[in-house]
Enzyme design. Structure first.
Site, short mmCIF file in Angstrom:
data_model
loop_
_atom_site.label_atom_id
_atom_site.label_comp_id
_atom_site.label_asym_id
_atom_site.label_seq_id
_atom_site.Cartn_x
_atom_site.Cartn_y
_atom_site.Cartn_z
N ASP A 1 0.84 -1.19 0.00
CA ASP A 1 0.00 0.00 0.00
C ASP A 1 0.88 1.25 0.00
O ASP A 1 2.10 1.17 0.17
CB ASP A 1 -0.97 -0.02 1.20
CG ASP A 1 -0.26 -0.16 2.53
OD1 ASP A 1 0.62 0.68 2.82
OD2 ASP A 1 -0.57 -1.10 3.30
N GLU B 1 23.41 -21.85 -18.80
CA GLU B 1 22.24 -21.15 -18.22
C GLU B 1 22.68 -19.91 -17.44
O GLU B 1 22.05 -18.86 -17.51
CB GLU B 1 21.45 -22.10 -17.31
CG GLU B 1 20.66 -23.14 -18.08
CD GLU B 1 20.10 -24.25 -17.20
OE1 GLU B 1 19.03 -24.79 -17.54
OE2 GLU B 1 20.74 -24.61 -16.18
#
Ligand code: GLA
Length: 729
Positions: free
Chosen positions: A538, A613
């Site tokens: 918030d 990777e």
């Protein structure tokens, strides 16, 4: 001047660059709300009010035989109780004599330069070069002597108006506040409004939802002790036909992290009332004579340019006027790797150093040691509250561990959940009365943990001391501040039985005090908020932390919706987004494209990745660093709605000077031999010429925004595209 008082009409107009907000000290000194919308300059908008004798709507006594004036039909700036207005009230107060009545009339107003502040709650602030004016209107009840002070600050350039409220008990007996709303707005033509909110659940926060107004009270709120996963303290009222690009939109963002309520009531005459503030559930707050209560701030914004226009207002404002952390604007945030999904609580110092070494090859700058490093914490049944290093796991000690990470050229971060305590912890054994528990009853368990009574000063001081001590013990660059349960068993041993209705709010005040102290003591630390993912995401939290973990759900396809909903109000630079093992069939490149719509990082065991990777990840980290200014500081556009059927989700970041842009597309569905699809860009200079991904051709902004870019459909499902657009002339 952003605030104009017209002596003749007794109107007060708040004026931003593109909007006006007007109130009037009207009939019998009631404070009427007249207008919020596109600029109307100094027009007295009270001509809109038609007065009729409305049956069953009461009239103030002073109206005598005049039956056409009823508060039930008049637009109010702060709706009262027991004065003939039967719509939702902004205040419910029990006066010293036991009566439930508030009869507030405007007695004074004051206009001043600068932004108001609240003593107990976080607020937005005026940034350098902002023109901000403040209005304070005092309403007073001449019988109870309760005063309500309405505060407004006008941020002219930002098109933002903030509101807050204070209640002052100027009488000589105690009063009890049972409801106090920070904002009240009445619209004349309410039937054509839609309400947009951000409901969700754990793992699926802020799934944007839109509903038409019907004749009842639509409530959006949380009674979980925090702003919650389930609802968010942000709502939009918009034209029924508003789209991303067109239509009137009003935003209301509450700066509060506890129980909240927004009510949108379409009344019998099609007028729409919006109130927003602290949720009245189990809220009874005593105010002794001369005491003051502050209600949280609401940040309001208005635009005629649809949801995107509104999002841009909030994104710009929250990037400059909400959080003081240097990481919001000035200092580039690091690419991080977090240990949670890599090892959960099964790690030691050696394992962490191994992860860091592997992550170094992936271009990662910061290792975050998540849950499991403290007290007795091998699973989530114990240890919370014991904020000292678990010597069995971090055998070399925190200081040495951080040194080893720093020696790799990396920074170090750490996880806390300060508001919580496990029953199986030294803290609980020493201070069982610090945990929230109703006397004589067993507490509700959630993740097997209890909440500390944050309303207590001794609890607050303990946490400040403990957390600060850890942060001072080693070279800590980043803190993740978590809370992993909703509150129940609301009780404080420090307060007498008749004041237990204050605990929910006092918890939040205590939390803000602790956070404020720790953050101000460590201004160089990067803080990230978290609540089982994005459960307390918030505006008030973003006042303290520049970023917040969006969700524990790292599945890249789910994340498209999570980022979409969150972006309605909160800027991309606040959105914590990582690549993890979640999403088995989604290529790692797509995971990276999605995580670049946020602060970007990894949440996996880097030691399990192959050299190839790791090299791919390194490219991604470098790419994120390259696009960082564009993503963090640019304008964000939602190009498609992932909640609607469609085969792709697209979004775009555009630099403020429109000279570059990053347009991202994820293919979420592939139909056999389907039609060719195009994605239309936004926010470019129409006659500017843009080069795409350093290719040969130049395309005009207009072409890209109208015809769009064709998306290659001969790809695998969940493929993604990033188009980097560079303006050349
Ligand atoms: C919450 C957070 C996770 C992780 C765990 C640790 O669920 O959202 O990211 O930190 O807690 O317990």
């Amino acid at each position: 001047m952003g605030i104009i008082y017209n002596e003749t009409s007794k109107t007060i107009t708040l004026q931003t660059k593109h909007s006006s907000y007007q109130m009037k000290i009207g009939n019998l000194d009631y404070l009427l709300h007249l207008y919020y919308g596109p600029s109307i300059w100094d027009t007295d908008m009270s001509y809109q009010i038609m007065q009729y004798d409305r049956g069953f709507s009461g009239n103030p006594y002073e109206s005598r035989n005049e039956r056409t004036f009823s508060l039930d039909a008049q637009p109010q700036e702060f709706s009262t109780q027991q004065q003939g207005d039967f719509r939702t009230a902004s205040i419910e107060v029990v006066n010293g004599d036991g009566s439930y009545s508030y009869h507030g009339k405007a007695v004074s107003h004051k206009i001043s330069k600068g932004k108001y502040q609240l003593d107990t709650l976080p607020c937005v602030f005026a940034a350098k070069n902002d023109t901000v004016d403040t209005l304070e209107v005092t309403l007073s009840d001449e019988i109870s002597h309760v005063q309500v002070v309405l505060l407004y600050s006008v941020f002219e350039e930002a098109d933002v108006i903030t509101r807050a409220v204070k209640v002052v008990n100027s009488g000589d007996t105690s009063i009890h506040l049972k409801k106090i709303m920070s904002v009240c707005l009445d619209f004349f033509n309410g039937a054509d409004f839609d309400l947009v909110s951000l409901p969700g659940r754990y793992g699926q926060e802020r799934q944007a939802e839109r509903q038409h107004m019907t004749h009842h009270i639509h409530t959006i709120g949380s009674v979980r002790g925090s702003s919650s996963h389930q609802q968010n303290p942000f709502v939009i009222l918009c034209d029924r036909n508003a789209t991303e690009d067109y239509g009137k939109c009003y935003g209301f963002s509450l700066m509060y992290s506890g129980n909240f309520l927004a009510e949108a009531e379409l009344d019998q005459y099609d007028q729409l009332r919006l109130v927003m503030g602290i949720h009245p559930k189990q809220f009874v707050y005593e105010l002794k004579p001369q005491e003051v209560f502050e209600g949280p701030e609401v940040v309001m914004a208005f635009t005629e340019h649809g949801f995107t226009g509104l999002s841009h207002l909030y994104h710009d404002f929250y990037r400059t006027n909400l959080c003081q952390s240097k990481f919001v604007q000035d200092v580039q945030r690091p690419v991080l790797i977090n240990s949670w999904e890599a090892a959960f609580m099964d790690f030691d110092d050696v394992k962490l150093v191994e992860i860091a070494k592997a992550a170094k090859n992936m271009g990662v700058d910061l290792l975050v040691m998540d849950d499991g490093w403290f007290g007795k914490r091998d699973d989530d049944n114990s240890g919370l509250g014991d904020w000292y290093v678990n010597q069995n796991k971090i055998k070399c000690g925190l200081h040495k561990l951080v040194e080893q990470i720093n020696d790799l050229g990396m920074k170090f971060g750490i996880w806390f959940e300060p508001e919580m305590v496990s029953e199986d912890s030294d803290l609980y054994r020493a201070h069982p009365d610090w945990a929230m528990q109703i006397p004589g009853r067993h507490a509700v368990r959630s993740r097997n943990q209890m909440a500390l009574d944050m309303s207590r000063r001794d609890v607050q001081d303990y946490l400040i001391q403990q957390v600060n001590a850890i942060l001072d013990d080693a070279n800590i660059f980043y803190v993740k501040w978590d809370i992993n349960r909703s509150l129940a068993d609301i009780w404080s041993n420090e307060l007498p039985p008749e004041r237990q209705g204050e605990v929910y709010h006092r918890y939040i005040l205590g939390l803000y005090r602790v956070m404020d102290n720790i953050i101000k003591t460590h201004p160089d630390i990067l803080f990230e908020g978290c609540s089982g993912g994005g459960g307390r995401y918030d505006a008030a939290m973003l006042h303290y932390y520049p970023q917040y973990w969006v969700s524990d759900n790292n599945h890249p396809i789910d994340r498209l919706k999570l980022h979409y909903g969150t972006s309605f109000v909160y800027p991309v630079c606040t959105m914590g987004a990582h690549i993890s093992d979640s999403g088995k069939f989604v290529p790692i490149k797509t995971k990276a494209v999605v995580a670049m719509c946020g602060t970007f990082g990894y949440e996996l065991d880097a030691t399990h990745l192959t050299k190839e990777e790791q090299a791919i990840c390194k490219e991604q980290s470098d790419l994120f660093r390259k696009y960082y200014p564009l993503i963090i500081k640019g304008d964000y556009y939602r190009l498609t709605n992932p909640f609607k059927a469609g085969n792709m989700t697209a979004w775009q970041h555009v630099s403020k000077d429109q000279s570059e842009s990053l347009l991202s597309v994820v293919v979420t569905n592939l139909t056999c031999n389907g039609p060719q699809e195009y994605v239309q860009a936004k926010g470019l200079v129409p006659d500017g010429m843009y080069r795409i991904n350093d290719g040969k051709e130049l395309y005009s902004g207009s072409a890209l925004m109208n015809a769009g870019l064709p998306i290659n459909r001969e790809v695998d499902e969940y493929s993604s595209f990033q188009f980097y657009l560079k303006r050349e002339r």
